[in-house]
Design an enzyme around this catalytic site. Structure first.
Site, PDB file in Angstrom:
ATOM      1  N   PRO A   9       0.794  -1.220   0.000  1.00 22.83           N
ATOM      2  CA  PRO A   9       0.000   0.000   0.000  1.00 22.83           C
ATOM      3  C   PRO A   9       0.832   1.278   0.000  1.00 22.83           C
ATOM      4  O   PRO A   9       1.888   1.349   0.619  1.00 22.83           O
ATOM      5  CB  PRO A   9      -0.830  -0.098   1.287  1.00 22.83           C
ATOM      6  N   ASN A  10       0.342   2.239  -0.740  1.00 22.02           N
ATOM      7  CA  ASN A  10       0.886   3.591  -0.855  1.00 22.02           C
ATOM      8  C   ASN A  10       2.179   3.679  -1.657  1.00 22.02           C
ATOM      9  O   ASN A  10       2.667   4.772  -1.899  1.00 22.02           O
ATOM     10  CB  ASN A  10       1.073   4.252   0.520  1.00 22.02           C
ATOM     11  N   ARG A  17       4.701  11.047  -2.024  1.00 26.43           N
ATOM     12  CA  ARG A  17       4.571  10.825  -0.581  1.00 26.43           C
ATOM     13  C   ARG A  17       5.890  11.061   0.142  1.00 26.43           C
ATOM     14  O   ARG A  17       6.871  10.377  -0.123  1.00 26.43           O
ATOM     15  CB  ARG A  17       4.102   9.390  -0.332  1.00 26.43           C
ATOM     16  N   TYR A  22      11.070   8.750   1.601  1.00 26.54           N
ATOM     17  CA  TYR A  22      10.990   7.764   0.529  1.00 26.54           C
ATOM     18  C   TYR A  22      11.709   8.169  -0.757  1.00 26.54           C
ATOM     19  O   TYR A  22      11.772   7.380  -1.694  1.00 26.54           O
ATOM     20  CB  TYR A  22       9.520   7.443   0.222  1.00 26.54           C
ATOM     21  N   ASN A  73       7.680  -5.721  -0.881  1.00 26.83           N
ATOM     22  CA  ASN A  73       7.677  -4.583   0.032  1.00 26.83           C
ATOM     23  C   ASN A  73       6.245  -4.495   0.535  1.00 26.83           C
ATOM     24  O   ASN A  73       5.392  -3.891  -0.108  1.00 26.83           O
ATOM     25  CB  ASN A  73       8.094  -3.293  -0.672  1.00 26.83           C
ATOM     26  N   ALA A  76       3.212  -0.831   4.972  1.00 26.85           N
ATOM     27  CA  ALA A  76       2.600  -0.811   6.306  1.00 26.85           C
ATOM     28  C   ALA A  76       2.073  -2.179   6.740  1.00 26.85           C
ATOM     29  O   ALA A  76       2.008  -2.475   7.936  1.00 26.85           O
ATOM     30  CB  ALA A  76       1.476   0.215   6.353  1.00 26.85           C
ATOM     31  N   GLU A  97      12.143  -9.526   1.770  1.00 22.59           N
ATOM     32  CA  GLU A  97      11.379  -8.333   2.127  1.00 22.59           C
ATOM     33  C   GLU A  97      12.266  -7.109   1.948  1.00 22.59           C
ATOM     34  O   GLU A  97      13.428  -7.116   2.362  1.00 22.59           O
ATOM     35  CB  GLU A  97      10.913  -8.440   3.579  1.00 22.59           C
ATOM     36  N   HIS A  99      12.330  -2.749   2.386  1.00 25.41           N
ATOM     37  CA  HIS A  99      11.736  -1.477   2.817  1.00 25.41           C
ATOM     38  C   HIS A  99      12.667  -0.354   2.375  1.00 25.41           C
ATOM     39  O   HIS A  99      13.878  -0.433   2.615  1.00 25.41           O
ATOM     40  CB  HIS A  99      11.551  -1.435   4.333  1.00 25.41           C
ATOM     41  N   ARG A 106      12.578   4.378  12.669  1.00 25.87           N
ATOM     42  CA  ARG A 106      11.336   5.142  12.573  1.00 25.87           C
ATOM     43  C   ARG A 106      10.492   4.979  13.835  1.00 25.87           C
ATOM     44  O   ARG A 106      10.971   4.524  14.857  1.00 25.87           O
ATOM     45  CB  ARG A 106      10.587   4.704  11.317  1.00 25.87           C
TER      46      ARG A 106
END
Length: 160
Positions: A9-10, A17, A22, A73, A76, A97, A99, A106
């Site tokens: 998502p996103n 964003r 990012y 990825n 969230a 995975e 990110h 974070r």
């Protein structure tokens, strides 16, 4: 060897964003770079992006028999989705995975990944370059699996 890159998502909002976290790359640019690097590694790569958890679960399940490995990825969902974790575990394919940001630096709720423990490895905090590292990793894993299978087949032939 065939790999599916799944974007959560996103990630379709990359370049818009929060660029300080990012970066300025758009998802399309990242995919172009992944494709070019995959060709150098003799990997065939496809892409999928969804903002919906169930669609990501379905896509992971569809990988069986179609792909040799997954780069994901989960965004969230890595912090919340037992369903995605279970799907990764169920298909049993080598999965890495990724990110873009360093999730460990974070907010506290982003520092734990539920999906990472069922993946072959995790790459965090390298920006879009993390996908290149993931390609290197998945290529190595798939080549090792191929070599083991070939050695086992050779051994079985010799025993006959």
């Amino acid at each position: 060897m065939k790999v599916l890159v799944i974007q959560g998502p996103n990630l379709n909002m990359l370049g818009i964003r929060d660029p300080r976290i990012y970066g300025n790359y758009k998802l399309e640019n990242i995919h172009q770079n992944i494709k070019a690097h995959a060709e150098q590694l003799a990997l065939e790569v496809d892409f999928y992006q969804s903002n919906y958890e169930g669609e990501i679960v379905d896509k992971i399940q569809e990988c069986l028999g179609q792909y040799d490995g997954i780069i994901i990825n989960p965004a969230a969902y890595s912090h919340t989705s037992i369903a995605i974790r279970d799907a990764i575990s169920a298909v049993g394919l080598p999965t890495i995975e990724v990110h873009i940001s360093n999730i460990h630096a974070r907010e506290e709720f982003r520092q734990k990944s539920l999906t990472a423990p069922v993946c072959s490895g995790s790459i965090v905090g390298f920006g879009p370059f993390g996908y290149h590292l993931a390609l290197q990793g998945i290529s190595q894993i798939l080549n090792e699996i191929k070599a083991i299978r070939e050695a086992q087949a050779k051994q079985a032939q010799e025993q006959q």
